[in-house]
Scaffold this motif. Sequence first.
Motif, PDB file in Angstrom:
ATOM      1  N   LEU A 437      -0.397  -5.660  -2.858  1.00 26.44           N
ATOM      2  CA  LEU A 437      -0.898  -7.045  -2.916  1.00 26.44           C
ATOM      3  C   LEU A 437       0.117  -8.012  -2.316  1.00 26.44           C
ATOM      4  N   ALA A 438       1.385  -7.776  -2.561  1.00 25.32           N
ATOM      5  CA  ALA A 438       2.443  -8.617  -2.000  1.00 25.32           C
ATOM      6  C   ALA A 438       3.611  -7.711  -1.620  1.00 25.32           C
ATOM      7  N   PRO A 439       3.795  -7.437  -0.309  1.00 27.76           N
ATOM      8  CA  PRO A 439       3.034  -7.962   0.835  1.00 27.76           C
ATOM      9  C   PRO A 439       1.628  -7.376   0.898  1.00 27.76           C
ATOM     10  N   LEU A 440       0.718  -8.195   1.410  1.00 23.63           N
ATOM     11  CA  LEU A 440      -0.698  -7.830   1.392  1.00 23.63           C
ATOM     12  C   LEU A 440      -1.017  -6.756   2.428  1.00 23.63           C
ATOM     13  N   SER A 441      -1.705  -5.728   1.958  1.00 20.95           N
ATOM     14  CA  SER A 441      -2.235  -4.693   2.851  1.00 20.95           C
ATOM     15  C   SER A 441      -3.642  -4.388   2.357  1.00 20.95           C
ATOM     16  N   VAL A 442      -4.618  -4.968   3.012  1.00 16.24           N
ATOM     17  CA  VAL A 442      -6.000  -4.916   2.529  1.00 16.24           C
ATOM     18  C   VAL A 442      -6.490  -3.475   2.398  1.00 16.24           C
ATOM     19  N   ASN A 443      -6.146  -2.633   3.342  1.00 14.20           N
ATOM     20  CA  ASN A 443      -6.638  -1.244   3.308  1.00 14.20           C
ATOM     21  C   ASN A 443      -6.121  -0.471   2.096  1.00 14.20           C
ATOM     22  N   LEU A 445      -5.735  -1.687  -0.895  1.00 15.60           N
ATOM     23  CA  LEU A 445      -6.246  -2.216  -2.162  1.00 15.60           C
ATOM     24  C   LEU A 445      -7.365  -1.359  -2.750  1.00 15.60           C
ATOM     25  N   LYS A 446      -7.728  -0.278  -2.079  1.00 11.21           N
ATOM     26  CA  LYS A 446      -8.832   0.561  -2.565  1.00 11.21           C
ATOM     27  C   LYS A 446      -8.488   1.334  -3.831  1.00 11.21           C
ATOM     28  N   ASP A 447      -7.205   1.315  -4.220  1.00  9.20           N
ATOM     29  CA  ASP A 447      -6.824   1.998  -5.463  1.00  9.20           C
ATOM     30  C   ASP A 447      -5.978   1.082  -6.347  1.00  9.20           C
ATOM     31  N   VAL A 448      -6.303  -0.224  -6.322  1.00 14.14           N
ATOM     32  CA  VAL A 448      -5.560  -1.173  -7.154  1.00 14.14           C
ATOM     33  C   VAL A 448      -6.504  -1.808  -8.174  1.00 14.14           C
ATOM     34  N   PHE A 449      -7.318  -2.770  -7.715  1.00 19.91           N
ATOM     35  CA  PHE A 449      -8.259  -3.421  -8.626  1.00 19.91           C
ATOM     36  C   PHE A 449      -9.531  -2.602  -8.778  1.00 19.91           C
ATOM     37  N   ILE A 450      -9.797  -1.784  -7.802  1.00 19.97           N
ATOM     38  CA  ILE A 450     -10.927  -0.857  -7.890  1.00 19.97           C
ATOM     39  C   ILE A 450     -10.382   0.544  -7.616  1.00 19.97           C
ATOM     40  N   ARG A 451     -11.190   1.534  -7.928  1.00 20.53           N
ATOM     41  CA  ARG A 451     -10.837   2.905  -7.525  1.00 20.53           C
ATOM     42  C   ARG A 451     -12.001   3.436  -6.711  1.00 20.53           C
ATOM     43  N   TRP A 455     -14.277  10.695  -2.018  1.00 19.35           N
ATOM     44  CA  TRP A 455     -14.636  10.959  -0.621  1.00 19.35           C
ATOM     45  C   TRP A 455     -14.259   9.801   0.302  1.00 19.35           C
ATOM     46  N   ALA A 456     -13.843   8.676  -0.274  1.00 19.63           N
ATOM     47  CA  ALA A 456     -13.423   7.534   0.562  1.00 19.63           C
ATOM     48  C   ALA A 456     -11.905   7.393   0.618  1.00 19.63           C
ATOM     49  N   MET A 457     -11.190   8.178  -0.162  1.00 19.75           N
ATOM     50  CA  MET A 457      -9.722   8.096  -0.151  1.00 19.75           C
ATOM     51  C   MET A 457      -9.164   9.073   0.877  1.00 19.75           C
ATOM     52  N   GLU A 458      -9.334   8.693   2.129  1.00 13.64           N
ATOM     53  CA  GLU A 458      -8.956   9.619   3.199  1.00 13.64           C
ATOM     54  C   GLU A 458      -7.458   9.635   3.472  1.00 13.64           C
ATOM     55  N   LYS A 459      -6.770   8.552   3.103  1.00 12.93           N
ATOM     56  CA  LYS A 459      -5.347   8.464   3.444  1.00 12.93           C
ATOM     57  C   LYS A 459      -4.493   8.185   2.209  1.00 12.93           C
ATOM     58  N   ARG A 460      -3.246   8.561   2.302  1.00  9.47           N
ATOM     59  CA  ARG A 460      -2.285   8.296   1.230  1.00  9.47           C
ATOM     60  C   ARG A 460      -1.775   6.861   1.341  1.00  9.47           C
ATOM     61  N   PRO A 461      -1.149   6.341   0.257  1.00 11.05           N
ATOM     62  CA  PRO A 461      -0.649   4.949   0.308  1.00 11.05           C
ATOM     63  C   PRO A 461       0.388   4.772   1.411  1.00 11.05           C
ATOM     64  N   LYS A 462       0.169   3.768   2.252  1.00  9.16           N
ATOM     65  CA  LYS A 462       1.059   3.554   3.392  1.00  9.16           C
ATOM     66  C   LYS A 462       2.445   3.086   2.957  1.00  9.16           C
ATOM     67  N   HIS A 463       2.509   2.335   1.842  1.00  5.70           N
ATOM     68  CA  HIS A 463       3.808   1.809   1.424  1.00  5.70           C
ATOM     69  C   HIS A 463       4.687   2.886   0.771  1.00  5.70           C
ATOM     70  N   ILE A 464       4.130   4.080   0.554  1.00 11.56           N
ATOM     71  CA  ILE A 464       4.922   5.176  -0.015  1.00 11.56           C
ATOM     72  C   ILE A 464       5.205   6.236   1.048  1.00 11.56           C
TER      73      ILE A 464
END
Length: 485
Positions: A437-443, A445-451, A455-464
């Motif tokens: 969320l800060a710094p913002l990375s819209v893509n 956010l698919k596993d933050v406020f929602i899960r 089948w839609a979680m094709e990629k791992r978290p970019k910040h990790i």
Amino acid sequence: MKNKTNLEKKLKDCSDVVFRKLKIGPKYAYLIFIDGLVDTASLEFHAIHELYEYEGKDVTIATIEEQLVSIAEISKKTFIEDIVDEVVSGNTALVVDGINEAILFEANGFETRGITEPETESSIRGPREGFNENLATSIALLRRKLRTKNLKYLNRKVGTETQTKLVVAYLDGLASQELVDEVQRRLDRIEIDGVLESGYIEELIEDNPSSLFPQIQITERPDTVAANLLEGRVAILIDGTPFAMVMPVTFWQLFQASEDYYSRFYISIFLRWVRFIFLSVAIFLPAVYIALTTFHYEMIPTKLLFTFAASREAIPFPAFVEAILMELAFEALREAGVRLPKTIGQAVSILGALVIGTAAVEAGIVSAPMVIVVSLTGIASFTIPRFNVAISIRLLRFPMMILAAIFGLFGIIIGTVFLLTHLCKLRSFGVPYLAPLAPLSVNELKDVFIRTPWWAMEKRPKHIVANNMKRESVNLKPSPDTNDN
């Protein structure tokens, strides 16, 4: 035998150390081990029996290692200090007259607790197994989840007196080498006499030790550790404690339960929002009540204001004192419930809350609305799945109440701005605490406020994860056509 004499000097006044004399062919030897840390039956079957039966004319290290001792883990040490360290760690040393090396083998037999359901992270759907105090068991439990050669364990010993074993676990190819090196560098920096629990290590390696918020995730669940390793994080397993540490961690991660990923995603989204709503309740509700009833009467609906006024008519204290009294009483009851034996702890908590709450209202010490506010706040804090962050949230409400009692809603806004600024500045092993969320990375956010569904979680978290972002293949969404295939 000089080696045996030197070892006896080093282990002087250690009555639990056993020096077992043997004769291997023409030579005398000694088995040295700690009584109570070694499985003597295994030692007898896999080593002592064969050593006694040997009738050769010469005894060498190779003969003992390859023909006589049938224990899997065998190593050799030359220096007396190294041999002593191995013996006090629970290994068995064999020194033979005329040989300047000791053979060390593992025949540990220390009694440990069985594998049980984690008490701090129970779930309705999911594995019922949790780590225990035995490091080998914890390592095996994690290996059962990740049966890949890419799962790496790096051994360490921490504590000059306790010589506590720990392992750094990561998945090669997913965790960045910089992160693995940074974790090892922080561990190598530790010079302490003893480590009895993961809390020692946590306070010594986190980024900001003065912060109220945990920057390392603590978990008893092997599935939680495995899921984090699959996202490129690093874990530390420590001998003597069932709690593993996972790093880096983000603020949002601390409000996610393992069950979120086992239930349907609609249920997970609903439960996450329930937690976030009650997170706000746990921090702000008593402060808002104090501010409204002390400074901002006009913001309360008229009928509700009359109800509050009537209930507070006989109360001799201001709302702030009422809240502090009730919050401290609640915390005391909770602490008593935790410290007492389970069979009476829950009864004391429930009866204490009912009796004290009812008696305090009837005695005119606190008002009924305040009892409702404090009770709701307490329940809200229990919806947070991680106990270490739940404690931080409970403590935060006290400065918020003080600010509300002095400045009203303006004080709550000041406290909130200070809190958000602090969270924005926090880092966990170099990763921003509020990411993505800060710094913002819209893509992300698919596993933050929602899960999103699996089948839609094709990629791992970019910040990790810096490399190997792909988690699964595309087009995994099931449909009647694909299911038929």
